[in-house]
Design a protein around this motif. Structure first.
Motif, short mmCIF file in Angstrom:
data_model
loop_
_atom_site.label_atom_id
_atom_site.label_comp_id
_atom_site.label_asym_id
_atom_site.label_seq_id
_atom_site.Cartn_x
_atom_site.Cartn_y
_atom_site.Cartn_z
N THR A 432 0.92 -1.01 0.14
CA THR A 432 -0.07 -0.18 0.28
C THR A 432 0.74 1.07 -0.24
N TRP A 433 1.79 0.62 0.76
CA TRP A 433 2.92 2.30 0.43
C TRP A 433 3.89 2.69 -0.56
N ILE A 434 3.92 1.35 -1.11
CA ILE A 434 4.36 1.64 -2.14
C ILE A 434 3.28 2.52 -3.31
N GLU A 435 2.15 1.89 -3.33
CA GLU A 435 1.51 2.82 -4.27
C GLU A 435 0.77 3.95 -4.44
N LYS A 436 1.28 4.24 -3.15
CA LYS A 436 0.12 5.46 -2.28
C LYS A 436 1.66 7.01 -2.88
N THR A 437 2.73 6.65 -2.54
CA THR A 437 3.96 7.05 -2.80
C THR A 437 4.57 6.80 -4.58
N THR A 438 4.17 6.24 -4.84
CA THR A 438 5.10 5.98 -6.33
C THR A 438 4.18 6.29 -7.32
N ILE A 472 8.20 11.69 -11.10
CA ILE A 472 7.51 11.78 -10.22
C ILE A 472 5.80 10.78 -10.77
N GLY A 473 5.73 9.85 -9.67
CA GLY A 473 4.25 8.88 -10.41
C GLY A 473 5.20 8.06 -11.19
N SER A 474 3.72 6.84 -11.83
CA SER A 474 3.85 5.80 -12.81
C SER A 474 5.24 4.99 -12.73
N GLY A 475 5.22 4.97 -10.80
CA GLY A 475 6.28 3.96 -10.12
C GLY A 475 7.85 4.18 -9.87
N GLY A 476 8.19 5.83 -10.49
CA GLY A 476 9.10 6.62 -9.69
C GLY A 476 9.27 6.65 -8.83
N PHE A 477 10.28 7.05 -8.38
CA PHE A 477 10.02 6.82 -6.76
C PHE A 477 10.60 8.49 -6.04
N ASN A 478 10.68 9.12 -6.66
CA ASN A 478 10.70 10.96 -6.77
C ASN A 478 9.62 11.05 -5.75
N LEU A 479 9.57 10.98 -4.24
CA LEU A 479 8.40 10.67 -3.41
C LEU A 479 8.06 12.32 -2.60
N SER A 480 9.07 12.70 -2.91
CA SER A 480 8.88 14.09 -2.48
C SER A 480 7.98 14.89 -3.63
N ARG A 481 8.01 14.29 -5.43
CA ARG A 481 6.99 14.66 -6.15
C ARG A 481 7.91 16.46 -6.64
N TYR A 482 9.58 16.17 -6.27
CA TYR A 482 10.23 17.40 -6.25
C TYR A 482 10.16 17.69 -8.38
N HIS A 483 9.96 19.07 -8.05
CA HIS A 483 9.87 18.90 -10.40
C HIS A 483 10.75 20.83 -9.95
N ASN A 484 11.40 20.26 -10.04
CA ASN A 484 12.51 22.05 -10.70
C ASN A 484 13.17 21.50 -12.00
N ALA A 485 12.88 22.97 -13.12
CA ALA A 485 13.45 22.58 -14.55
C ALA A 485 15.10 22.82 -14.51
N GLU A 486 15.61 23.39 -13.55
CA GLU A 486 17.04 23.86 -13.49
C GLU A 486 17.60 21.91 -12.85
N VAL A 487 17.51 22.02 -12.21
CA VAL A 487 17.90 20.59 -11.15
C VAL A 487 17.71 19.69 -12.57
N ASP A 488 16.18 19.67 -13.62
CA ASP A 488 16.55 18.73 -14.59
C ASP A 488 17.57 18.56 -15.21
N ARG A 489 17.54 19.67 -15.87
CA ARG A 489 18.24 20.29 -16.94
C ARG A 489 19.95 19.96 -15.94
N MET A 490 20.18 20.34 -14.96
CA MET A 490 21.97 19.94 -14.64
C MET A 490 21.69 18.31 -15.15
N LEU A 491 20.90 17.11 -14.12
CA LEU A 491 21.04 16.09 -14.41
C LEU A 491 21.08 15.51 -15.67
N THR A 492 20.14 16.16 -16.27
CA THR A 492 20.59 15.60 -18.07
C THR A 492 21.67 15.70 -18.36
#
Length: 556
Positions: A432-438, A472-492
């Motif tokens: 249940t935890w996995i379903e609700k968070t991911t 975020i969601g769809s089985g991903g593990f971004n549990l804080s639902r963090y979305h930052n375009a600058e960080v996405d660009r840096m990661l890529t």
């Protein structure tokens, strides 16, 4: 660049599962280089060749099919199957990627989108057949078959041209994998990816002979490593014997010391602990695959003879508090939470210094390029000052109904109460935890407790799965639902760089994310393993924080 290119963590939840609890850990093991093995295994007699080693495990089944494995490059599977690369793990040093079946760790071209590997000379499988590039291609391609789902699958989203591919058994091959001759294999990726040498150390890159039966191969695999599966009795034991076709001169990570390795299956962890504490008979040449249960740690540490046989990592998987930024939107409130959290209390909740050490970074110890820092040292006074004039409603802390996770949740609850933040703990079953968070929209929690151990020794495997918006969601593990375009660009951008160039940049991304406080590091779990007095070469590093099967020896 399409960020979905790096949505790789949703294909593997192994990193999460390793850290959930002391009794649920699987054996993820480490190796070190042939030229450094004996001299740099700390606190242990020099291993000798020969004898029988027993591994006591609670697992009731062992599948030796590399296509289904979620093990690291140096797990028990690596005793049987080699890959293109492997990991060199020396006690007290950072992990290094090294050649295994290949002559080097790969040559990049086309800006990092194409990787070429050449196999070593005279590689021979257990059945006497040459190990070829075609067998490695087949090993990778068969992982796309539905019946072999469940293994580590980072390569599935990194390789080009995989859409709609269902495996090689109907004669179809991936155009993104070329085998121009028996010793050369070329991979074409969707985008540049500097960590590809780590990816090809995963089980999927072990050679598998053409004509295999995917439903039975896991019971009778063809070995490329120093051991073959000689006998398997489900629920009872798996016995490995020497593979006479393996040559030590071609292998810099495996010592292959014992003549026989027996995995004794279905063992109760508490009984295993008592047997190893007693250290009698064949148990002197045995060790436990799982961590010592918390209930037995005190018994071990109060017994000098047993304590001398306890291997404890200085750090390990990150256990952390994720803050749902879509619900706790005020970054200053998140900063106050970070200052208020009591890491000492969290450490005590996991058994004190023997169980954990305080955590302050997202990149875990032992990962190349990690830099130590602490943006939010514990300070109730700072938290209270930040919260002056702010109204924070009751926060819901969703947690898996697991002893360790609940203990950490209670430590967080008590710390936040001191700064007048009310926390309601909502324990649920792990599924249940996995379903609700991911998989859900995140509307049912403000906070959650989780654990992460990366699948391979790169900061990318720490940061991308936990903080990329694609996770975020769809089985991903971004549990804080963090979305930052600058960080996405840096990661890529940093993911595309060669590993040596990326190391310092990962540390900068770690600090940049911490400024937004989507996650508060709590502790690094300290994994403790017990072995018999006849076992030598046994140690635990911060990463992968599990014992080293590949260099362990026993007394004859």
């Amino acid at each position: 660049m399409d960020l979905s290119t790096y949505s790789i963590s949703s294909l593997s939840r192994r990193g999460f599962m390793l850290g959930v609890g002391a009794t649920t850990a699987v054996a993820a093991l480490s190796a070190c280089g042939a030229n450094e093995r004996s001299a740099q295994i700390a606190g242990s007699a020099t291993p000798t060749k020969g004898g029988m080693m027993t591994v006591l495990t609670s697992s009731t089944d062992m599948n030796w099919d590399p296509g289904r494995s979620q093990g690291m490059a140096v797990t028990s599977l690596a005793l049987v199957h080699r890959r293109l690369t492997s990991w060199q793990i020396v006690s007290g040093k950072e992990v290094k990627v090294v050649p295994d079946l290949a002559t080097d760790t790969g040559k990049a071209s086309d800006g990092g989108k194409t990787w070429t590997f050449t196999l070593k000379d005279d590689l021979v499988a257990e059945d006497g057949s040459p190990i070829t590039s075609t067998q490695i291609r087949h090993g990778v391609e068969r992982t796309f078959t539905a019946s072999l789902a469940g293994g580590l699958g980072y390569h599935k989203t990194l390789l080009a041209g995989t859409s709609g591919y269902t495996g090689p058994y109907q004669g179809k091959h991936l155009t993104s994998i070329e085998t121009p001759d028996d010793k050369t294999i070329v991979f074409h990726l969707k985008a540049p990816f500097g960590d590809w040498p780590w990816i090809v150390s995963m089980p999927a890159f072990a050679p598998v002979p053409l004509g295999d039966n995917p439903t039975t191969y896991g019971r009778k695999p063809v070995a490329s490593g120093p051991y073959r599966v000689a006998e398997y009795k489900q629920g009872v034991a798996a016995t490995l014997k020497r593979n006479p076709k393996w040559t030590a001169s071609s292998d810099e990570v495996r010592t292959a010391l014992p003549d026989t390795i027996v995995f004794s299956l279905g063992q109760d962890s508490s009984v295993v602990a008592q047997r190893l504490i007693s250290d009698s008979g064949n148990d002197r040449n045995a060790f436990g695959a799982e961590m010592v249960p918390p209930a037995h740690v005190l018994q071990v540490t109060s017994n000098p003879q047993a304590k001398s046989r306890l291997a404890v990592g200085s750090a390990g998987p990150l256990q952390y508090l994720a803050i749902n930024v879509e619900r706790v939107k005020d970054v200053t409130v998140r900063q106050a939470i970070a200052y208020a959290v009591d890491r000492k209390a969290a450490t005590i909740a996991l058994g004190g210094e023997i169980g954990a050490s305080p955590a302050t970074t997202y990149i875990t110890p032992g990962i190349p390029g990690r830099q130590d820092y602490n943006l939010y040292p514990e300070s109730t006074a700072k938290a209270q000052k930040i919260l002056q004039g702010k109204t924070v409603g009751q926060l819901v802390l969703l947690v898996s109904n697991d002893e360790e996770m609940l203990a950490l949740a209670q430590a967080v609850q008590q710390a936040l109460q001191k700064v007048n933040i009310s926390v309601k703990i909502n324990p649920v079953e792990s599924e249940t935890w996995i379903e609700k968070t991911t998989q859900s929209d995140g509307s049912e929690y403000d906070l959650t407790i989780a654990s992460w151990n990366p699948d391979y020794p790169s900061a990318n495997a720490n940061l991308q799965p936990l903080f990329a918006s694609s996770e975020i969601g769809s089985g991903g593990f971004n549990l804080s639902r963090y979305h930052n375009a600058e960080v996405d660009r840096m990661l890529t951008e940093v993911a595309a760089l060669p590993m040596n160039e990326a190391k310092e940049k990962w540390a900068k991304i770690d600090r940049r994310i911490a400024q937004d406080v989507p996650v508060v590091p709590l502790v690094y779990r300290r994994n403790a393993f017990l072995h018999g007095s006849g076992v030598s070469g046994f140690f635990v590093n911060p990463f992968p924080a599990y014992p080293n099967y590949l260099v362990v020896g026993v007394q004859k």
